[in-house]
Design an enzyme around this catalytic site. Sequence first.
Site, PDB file in Angstrom:
ATOM      1  CD  GLU A  78       4.887 -16.862  -9.067  1.00 52.90           C
ATOM      2  OE1 GLU A  78       5.767 -16.049  -9.246  1.00 52.90           O
ATOM      3  OE2 GLU A  78       3.730 -16.312 -10.498  1.00 52.90           O
TER       4      GLU A  78
ATOM      5  CD  GLU B  69      -1.436   5.341  -2.671  1.00 60.25           C
ATOM      6  OE1 GLU B  69      -0.704   5.846  -2.704  1.00 60.25           O
ATOM      7  OE2 GLU B  69      -1.570   4.164  -3.397  1.00 60.25           O
TER       8      GLU B  69
END
Length: 267
Positions: A78, A109
């Site tokens: 953004e 992960e």
Amino acid sequence: MTTTEATSNYDDLQEMTVEALLCSMNKEDQSVPQAVAKAIPAIVPLVEEIAQKMNLGGRLFYIGAGTSGRLGVVDASEIPPTYGLPHDRVIGIMAGGDDAIRKSVENAEDDKFQAWKDLEKHGATEGDVLIGVAASGRTPYVLGGVQKAMTQGLTTACVVCNQASPIAHAVKYPIEVVVGPEFVTGSTRMKAGTATKLVLNMISTSVMIKLGHVKGNKMVDMQLSNAKLIDRAINMLMGEIEVDRKIAERLIGDHGSVREAIDQYKG
């Protein structure tokens, strides 16, 4: 047991009415801003460090897995449209790569070496800042990444939702936002995710303001990529330099940027 894995304060959720479920979740969510407020003293020096590093050409990286990784990617993505920076100045990296943004990548992960490999692809150096994002504070991908980054001279920080976690101990700037047990036990996409989103918003927005990408309270460097944003830019320009809409439309059309239109008009 860590706070993020602690048993919910509510039970027999399946027996609740929809209204009771929603009201209970909302009640829990109200504790999140309070937890974030307590972390502000720890956020201040990190923002100052990031702004200083980026002002000298450094970059900001986020690394994370699952919900935490996605929040980092969202925050980074953004920045270019909102503040006009190139896409390579704030970068979100997620365990499992871009495919993991939409679908879970099993065991991604758990690889403590992969994060640094991912950072090396971007040429991470000591001029950059790395924020590890992990609600648990112990995700191997994130922990291994910040530990290796420390040895390479990067400024390291974290956003976690447990106290005294391994990741917090491994970084220079630990931000611990302890929101308590989740409404659904262990579902850190809820309060922990909300807290993380708020903190990342605060960090990146404060940095962008300190780097000069906001004038007054306006996003003068935003990318004018659709009709809504062009209209916002026109209204912004009308208020800033006190011209009518026709002149503001012409200036935005000529310059394609609120900042450039203001500078040219006043210059």
